[in-house]
Design a protein around this motif. Structure first.
Motif, PDB file in Angstrom:
ATOM      1  N   MET A  14     -23.531  -9.182 -39.972  1.00  0.00           N
ATOM      2  CA  MET A  14     -24.617 -10.050 -40.435  1.00  0.00           C
ATOM      3  C   MET A  14     -25.580  -9.282 -41.327  1.00  0.00           C
ATOM      4  O   MET A  14     -25.971  -9.770 -42.394  1.00  0.00           O
ATOM      5  CB  MET A  14     -25.377 -10.651 -39.258  1.00  0.00           C
ATOM      6  CG  MET A  14     -26.515 -11.573 -39.696  1.00  0.00           C
ATOM      7  SD  MET A  14     -27.554 -12.160 -38.341  1.00  0.00           S
ATOM      8  CE  MET A  14     -28.413 -10.657 -37.893  1.00  0.00           C
ATOM      9  N   THR A  15     -25.939  -8.076 -40.940  1.00  0.00           N
ATOM     10  CA  THR A  15     -26.905  -7.296 -41.692  1.00  0.00           C
ATOM     11  C   THR A  15     -26.354  -6.924 -43.067  1.00  0.00           C
ATOM     12  O   THR A  15     -27.033  -7.077 -44.089  1.00  0.00           O
ATOM     13  CB  THR A  15     -27.293  -6.029 -40.899  1.00  0.00           C
ATOM     14  OG1 THR A  15     -27.761  -6.443 -39.610  1.00  0.00           O
ATOM     15  CG2 THR A  15     -28.370  -5.240 -41.600  1.00  0.00           C
ATOM     16  N   VAL A  16     -25.120  -6.471 -43.108  1.00  0.00           N
ATOM     17  CA  VAL A  16     -24.488  -6.140 -44.382  1.00  0.00           C
ATOM     18  C   VAL A  16     -24.284  -7.417 -45.197  1.00  0.00           C
ATOM     19  O   VAL A  16     -24.524  -7.438 -46.409  1.00  0.00           O
ATOM     20  CB  VAL A  16     -23.161  -5.385 -44.164  1.00  0.00           C
ATOM     21  CG1 VAL A  16     -22.382  -5.240 -45.460  1.00  0.00           C
ATOM     22  CG2 VAL A  16     -23.425  -4.019 -43.533  1.00  0.00           C
ATOM     23  N   GLY A  17     -23.872  -8.490 -44.534  1.00  0.00           N
ATOM     24  CA  GLY A  17     -23.692  -9.768 -45.232  1.00  0.00           C
ATOM     25  C   GLY A  17     -24.971 -10.245 -45.895  1.00  0.00           C
ATOM     26  O   GLY A  17     -24.962 -10.729 -47.033  1.00  0.00           O
ATOM     27  N   ARG A  18     -26.091 -10.113 -45.215  1.00  0.00           N
ATOM     28  CA  ARG A  18     -27.381 -10.493 -45.801  1.00  0.00           C
ATOM     29  C   ARG A  18     -27.702  -9.642 -47.024  1.00  0.00           C
ATOM     30  O   ARG A  18     -28.207 -10.146 -48.024  1.00  0.00           O
ATOM     31  CB  ARG A  18     -28.493 -10.378 -44.772  1.00  0.00           C
ATOM     32  CG  ARG A  18     -28.466 -11.486 -43.756  1.00  0.00           C
ATOM     33  CD  ARG A  18     -29.568 -11.309 -42.714  1.00  0.00           C
ATOM     34  NE  ARG A  18     -29.373 -12.291 -41.675  1.00  0.00           N
ATOM     35  CZ  ARG A  18     -30.231 -13.258 -41.399  1.00  0.00           C
ATOM     36  NH1 ARG A  18     -31.339 -13.351 -42.066  1.00  0.00           N
ATOM     37  NH2 ARG A  18     -29.959 -14.114 -40.443  1.00  0.00           N
ATOM     38  N   ALA A  19     -27.406  -8.357 -46.940  1.00  0.00           N
ATOM     39  CA  ALA A  19     -27.665  -7.467 -48.071  1.00  0.00           C
ATOM     40  C   ALA A  19     -26.774  -7.827 -49.260  1.00  0.00           C
ATOM     41  O   ALA A  19     -27.230  -7.822 -50.412  1.00  0.00           O
ATOM     42  CB  ALA A  19     -27.459  -6.009 -47.657  1.00  0.00           C
ATOM     43  N   VAL A  20     -25.519  -8.157 -49.010  1.00  0.00           N
ATOM     44  CA  VAL A  20     -24.613  -8.569 -50.090  1.00  0.00           C
ATOM     45  C   VAL A  20     -25.112  -9.880 -50.705  1.00  0.00           C
ATOM     46  O   VAL A  20     -25.210 -10.002 -51.927  1.00  0.00           O
ATOM     47  CB  VAL A  20     -23.165  -8.721 -49.582  1.00  0.00           C
ATOM     48  CG1 VAL A  20     -22.283  -9.411 -50.615  1.00  0.00           C
ATOM     49  CG2 VAL A  20     -22.585  -7.358 -49.192  1.00  0.00           C
ATOM     50  N   GLY A 171     -23.673   5.653 -40.109  1.00  0.00           N
ATOM     51  CA  GLY A 171     -24.468   6.511 -40.981  1.00  0.00           C
ATOM     52  C   GLY A 171     -24.803   5.911 -42.335  1.00  0.00           C
ATOM     53  O   GLY A 171     -25.387   6.591 -43.175  1.00  0.00           O
ATOM     54  N   ARG A 172     -24.445   4.662 -42.565  1.00  0.00           N
ATOM     55  CA  ARG A 172     -24.768   3.985 -43.829  1.00  0.00           C
ATOM     56  C   ARG A 172     -25.792   2.899 -43.564  1.00  0.00           C
ATOM     57  O   ARG A 172     -25.714   2.201 -42.567  1.00  0.00           O
ATOM     58  CB  ARG A 172     -23.544   3.284 -44.423  1.00  0.00           C
ATOM     59  CG  ARG A 172     -22.551   4.168 -45.024  1.00  0.00           C
ATOM     60  CD  ARG A 172     -21.449   3.333 -45.676  1.00  0.00           C
ATOM     61  NE  ARG A 172     -20.347   4.215 -45.981  1.00  0.00           N
ATOM     62  CZ  ARG A 172     -19.548   4.082 -47.002  1.00  0.00           C
ATOM     63  NH1 ARG A 172     -19.692   3.083 -47.819  1.00  0.00           N
ATOM     64  NH2 ARG A 172     -18.587   4.943 -47.210  1.00  0.00           N
ATOM     65  N   THR A 173     -26.676   2.719 -44.509  1.00  0.00           N
ATOM     66  CA  THR A 173     -27.590   1.587 -44.414  1.00  0.00           C
ATOM     67  C   THR A 173     -26.857   0.337 -44.861  1.00  0.00           C
ATOM     68  O   THR A 173     -25.805   0.404 -45.510  1.00  0.00           O
ATOM     69  CB  THR A 173     -28.829   1.792 -45.310  1.00  0.00           C
ATOM     70  OG1 THR A 173     -28.409   1.759 -46.684  1.00  0.00           O
ATOM     71  CG2 THR A 173     -29.555   3.095 -44.991  1.00  0.00           C
ATOM     72  N   ALA A 174     -27.430  -0.805 -44.543  1.00  0.00           N
ATOM     73  CA  ALA A 174     -26.853  -2.073 -44.997  1.00  0.00           C
ATOM     74  C   ALA A 174     -26.800  -2.112 -46.525  1.00  0.00           C
ATOM     75  O   ALA A 174     -25.827  -2.602 -47.102  1.00  0.00           O
ATOM     76  CB  ALA A 174     -27.655  -3.246 -44.456  1.00  0.00           C
ATOM     77  N   GLN A 175     -27.831  -1.586 -47.168  1.00  0.00           N
ATOM     78  CA  GLN A 175     -27.862  -1.571 -48.632  1.00  0.00           C
ATOM     79  C   GLN A 175     -26.743  -0.708 -49.208  1.00  0.00           C
ATOM     80  O   GLN A 175     -26.110  -1.077 -50.195  1.00  0.00           O
ATOM     81  CB  GLN A 175     -29.225  -1.077 -49.135  1.00  0.00           C
ATOM     82  CG  GLN A 175     -30.365  -2.027 -48.843  1.00  0.00           C
ATOM     83  CD  GLN A 175     -30.154  -3.414 -49.424  1.00  0.00           C
ATOM     84  OE1 GLN A 175     -29.683  -3.582 -50.549  1.00  0.00           O
ATOM     85  NE2 GLN A 175     -30.484  -4.434 -48.651  1.00  0.00           N
ATOM     86  N   GLU A 176     -26.505   0.440 -48.596  1.00  0.00           N
ATOM     87  CA  GLU A 176     -25.417   1.307 -49.068  1.00  0.00           C
ATOM     88  C   GLU A 176     -24.071   0.624 -48.897  1.00  0.00           C
ATOM     89  O   GLU A 176     -23.214   0.684 -49.790  1.00  0.00           O
ATOM     90  CB  GLU A 176     -25.441   2.640 -48.313  1.00  0.00           C
ATOM     91  CG  GLU A 176     -26.629   3.508 -48.655  1.00  0.00           C
ATOM     92  CD  GLU A 176     -26.811   4.683 -47.712  1.00  0.00           C
ATOM     93  OE1 GLU A 176     -27.460   5.656 -48.138  1.00  0.00           O
ATOM     94  OE2 GLU A 176     -26.314   4.633 -46.552  1.00  0.00           O
TER      95      GLU A 176
END
Length: 189
Positions: A14-20, A171-176
């Motif tokens: 969800m967090t990565v999806g929101r960033a995308v 170790g990666r942020t959602a933005q990365e």
């Protein structure tokens, strides 16, 4: 296009999806958008929950495909569960094969830590009973194959027919993670 973001619980879908979605043409449809309202009404895993969850997701996908909405769908996919594989195959059909898969991975310790984050608990009421949620996460880890690393043949064949990116979120942020996904999509997946 359907961008299907999958992986085990608390991997960051969800967090990565929101960033995308915030930085692209994709609209986010994360799995808890159907889970949470049905959970409150019917209870997790009950027959009406399962039927309506499947129907709601399918209808959203059908409408997105019919109206050329680029959709990012997040979900946990049990690659060794024939019904899950059949469901994913039906999603691919809805989008006439215009699908790419992004598989997120992270070790169990990282996911258990993420299972308790304020952001996750805010957006997923079903995870607020952290003891239950941790237990459910561990049970799913023991019961299902949720990464393609050791995935069964039918799931492997499906993934082989479509672009498939594997991304470790440890170790990666959602933005990365979002940057890497969007770079991959822009390159034609």
């Amino acid at each position: 296009m359907l961008l299907l973001l999958f992986g085990p619980p608390a991997v960051g879908k969800m967090t990565v999806g929101r960033a995308v979605a915030a930085r692209s043409r994709f609209r986010l449809f994360h799995n808890h958008m159907t889970i949470e309202p049905l959970l409150e009404t019917f209870g997790y895993g009950t027959p009406p929950f399962e039927v309506l969850n499947a129907e709601f997701r399918r209808r959203v996908l059908e409408e997105a495909a019919a109206h050329d909405v680029d959709l990012l769908l997040t979900l946990v996919w049990a690659l060794d569960h024939p019904e899950d594989v059949a469901g994913i195959e039906s999603y691919v059909e809805i989008f006439d094969g215009d699908v790419a898969f992004v598989e997120l991975r992270a070790d169990l310790g990282t996911r258990l830590e993420r299972n308790r984050t304020e952001h996750r608990l805010l957006h997923k009421a079903s995870k607020r009973d952290v003891a239950w949620s941790d237990g459910n996460l561990r049970e799913m880890e023991d019961r299902w194959v949720m990464t393609s690393q050791d995935g069964p043949q039918r799931a492997a064949e499906l993934l082989a027919r479509h672009p498939h990116l594997v991304l470790d979120t440890t170790g990666r942020t959602a933005q990365e993670s979002a940057d890497r996904i969007l770079e991959w999509v822009d390159q034609g997946s």
